[in-house]
Motif scaffolding. Structure first.
Motif, PDB file in Angstrom:
ATOM      1  N   MET A 122      24.235   0.082  -6.392  1.00 51.07           N
ATOM      2  CA  MET A 122      22.964  -0.175  -5.724  1.00 51.07           C
ATOM      3  C   MET A 122      23.001   0.138  -4.230  1.00 51.07           C
ATOM      4  N   GLY A 123      24.164  -0.002  -3.616  1.00 52.52           N
ATOM      5  CA  GLY A 123      24.270   0.261  -2.188  1.00 52.52           C
ATOM      6  C   GLY A 123      23.796   1.655  -1.812  1.00 52.52           C
ATOM      7  N   SER A 124      24.149   2.654  -2.616  1.00 52.46           N
ATOM      8  CA  SER A 124      23.730   4.025  -2.305  1.00 52.46           C
ATOM      9  C   SER A 124      22.218   4.185  -2.446  1.00 52.46           C
ATOM     10  N   SER A 125      21.623   3.463  -3.392  1.00 54.45           N
ATOM     11  CA  SER A 125      20.162   3.520  -3.548  1.00 54.45           C
ATOM     12  C   SER A 125      19.459   2.859  -2.372  1.00 54.45           C
ATOM     13  N   LEU A 126      20.004   1.735  -1.905  1.00 57.72           N
ATOM     14  CA  LEU A 126      19.419   1.085  -0.735  1.00 57.72           C
ATOM     15  C   LEU A 126      19.515   1.994   0.478  1.00 57.72           C
ATOM     16  N   ARG A 127      20.671   2.626   0.679  1.00 58.05           N
ATOM     17  CA  ARG A 127      20.826   3.549   1.816  1.00 58.05           C
ATOM     18  C   ARG A 127      19.843   4.714   1.713  1.00 58.05           C
ATOM     19  N   ALA A 128      19.723   5.292   0.523  1.00 59.95           N
ATOM     20  CA  ALA A 128      18.807   6.424   0.334  1.00 59.95           C
ATOM     21  C   ALA A 128      17.367   6.011   0.611  1.00 59.95           C
ATOM     22  N   GLY A 129      16.983   4.844   0.115  1.00 59.81           N
ATOM     23  CA  GLY A 129      15.621   4.366   0.330  1.00 59.81           C
ATOM     24  C   GLY A 129      15.335   4.051   1.783  1.00 59.81           C
ATOM     25  N   LEU A 130      16.271   3.365   2.447  1.00 61.46           N
ATOM     26  CA  LEU A 130      16.073   3.046   3.867  1.00 61.46           C
ATOM     27  C   LEU A 130      15.948   4.316   4.694  1.00 61.46           C
ATOM     28  N   GLY A 131      16.705   5.336   4.325  1.00 64.35           N
ATOM     29  CA  GLY A 131      16.652   6.601   5.051  1.00 64.35           C
ATOM     30  C   GLY A 131      15.346   7.351   4.875  1.00 64.35           C
ATOM     31  N   ALA A 132      14.577   7.006   3.866  1.00 67.53           N
ATOM     32  CA  ALA A 132      13.316   7.702   3.589  1.00 67.53           C
ATOM     33  C   ALA A 132      12.085   6.941   4.078  1.00 67.53           C
ATOM     34  N   LEU A 133      12.278   5.784   4.685  1.00 68.68           N
ATOM     35  CA  LEU A 133      11.130   4.983   5.119  1.00 68.68           C
ATOM     36  C   LEU A 133      10.441   5.601   6.317  1.00 68.68           C
ATOM     37  N   PRO A 134       9.112   5.470   6.395  1.00 67.43           N
ATOM     38  CA  PRO A 134       8.386   6.009   7.540  1.00 67.43           C
ATOM     39  C   PRO A 134       8.747   5.260   8.825  1.00 67.43           C
ATOM     40  N   ALA A 135       8.796   5.993   9.914  1.00 62.55           N
ATOM     41  CA  ALA A 135       9.209   5.422  11.200  1.00 62.55           C
ATOM     42  C   ALA A 135       8.257   4.345  11.703  1.00 62.55           C
ATOM     43  N   ASP A 136       7.013   4.359  11.242  1.00 65.97           N
ATOM     44  CA  ASP A 136       6.043   3.379  11.758  1.00 65.97           C
ATOM     45  C   ASP A 136       6.047   2.052  11.001  1.00 65.97           C
ATOM     46  N   ALA A 137       6.897   1.935   9.988  1.00 62.23           N
ATOM     47  CA  ALA A 137       6.931   0.695   9.204  1.00 62.23           C
ATOM     48  C   ALA A 137       7.636  -0.410   9.994  1.00 62.23           C
TER      49      ALA A 137
ATOM     50  N   GLU B 264       0.817  -1.214   0.000  1.00 60.23           N
ATOM     51  CA  GLU B 264       0.000   0.000   0.000  1.00 60.23           C
ATOM     52  C   GLU B 264       0.851   1.264   0.000  1.00 60.23           C
ATOM     53  N   ARG B 265       2.017   1.193   0.624  1.00 67.99           N
ATOM     54  CA  ARG B 265       2.922   2.344   0.646  1.00 67.99           C
ATOM     55  C   ARG B 265       4.212   1.932  -0.055  1.00 67.99           C
ATOM     56  N   ILE B 266       4.638   2.785  -1.004  1.00 68.71           N
ATOM     57  CA  ILE B 266       5.822   2.458  -1.797  1.00 68.71           C
ATOM     58  C   ILE B 266       6.752   3.664  -1.862  1.00 68.71           C
ATOM     59  N   VAL B 267       8.029   3.404  -1.625  1.00 68.39           N
ATOM     60  CA  VAL B 267       9.090   4.384  -1.834  1.00 68.39           C
ATOM     61  C   VAL B 267       9.864   3.919  -3.048  1.00 68.39           C
TER      62      VAL B 267
END
Length: 192
Positions: free
Chosen positions: A81-96, A47-50
């Motif tokens: 890909m490592g930098s993309s994973l880091r960027a994505g993880l850093g943008a995830l909502p805290a409640d996930a 339902e939620r996608i980054v």
């Protein structure tokens, strides 16, 4: 009631070995590959996608229909890909409670495979004939460790190695293919 996992679509690669432009924009089934990947995630229950963009980000945003995703731009996409994973993880909502990581260049991943991994408990990955593939489900408690090990093109390999005994493989070979697209020959097989 706990929140559901968030999907993280890594779509920043330029497709250097393919030589056909950014992977997110490769035409697949009448639309850009990024749209196909997002549709699979949504149909699988996300339902939620980054989505992380890099190569050709402006063109992707101008031409692809991303819907209500959270878009993260990775200015360091050339480092792997490592930098993309880091960027994505850093943008995830805290409640996930967890993240479901998927790659734009795996067109054989189906909604059924996404649903299976999404429903798994803990640290899990799709498997194809017993071989680990994508998508992967990473609990929130592992995000810091995953980010620290995400260097170059390694993505979450360091996390998989360190937590191998905790990883649940979810067989998906009967409903999907985990093959990725890195060469022109692989791409032609998918397009055909």
């Amino acid at each position: 009631m706990p929140s559901t996992p968030v999907a993280l679509l890594l779509a920043a690669g330029e497709g250097r070995r393919l030589g056909l432009g950014p992977k997110a924009l490769l035409p697949y089934q009448g639309r850009p590959l990024v749209e196909h990947a997002l549709a699979v995630l949504r149909a699988g229950g996300c339902e939620r996608i980054v989505v992380v963009l890099g190569a050709g980000a402006e063109e992707v945003l101008a031409t692809a229909e991303l819907g209500d995703c959270t878009v993260v731009r990775n200015g360091d996409w050339r480092t792997g890909m490592g930098s993309s994973l880091r960027a994505g993880l850093g943008a995830l909502p805290a409640d996930a409670p967890a993240v479901l990581v998927s790659l734009v260049d795996t067109p054989g991943v189906t909604p059924a495979a996404v649903a299976r991994v999404l429903a798994a408990e803990g640290f899990a990955a799709a498997a194809y004939g017993g071989r680990r593939g994508h998508p992967v489900r990473i609990p929130a408690g592992y995000w810091g460790e995953a980010a620290r090990g995400a260097v170059g093109d390694a993505g979450a390999r360091a996390l998989f190695a360190a937590r191998a005994s905790e990883l649940l493989l979810v067989e998906c070979g009967d409903v999907a293919s985990g093959d990725d697209v890195d060469t022109v020959g692989q791409w032609e097989r998918w397009r055909g």
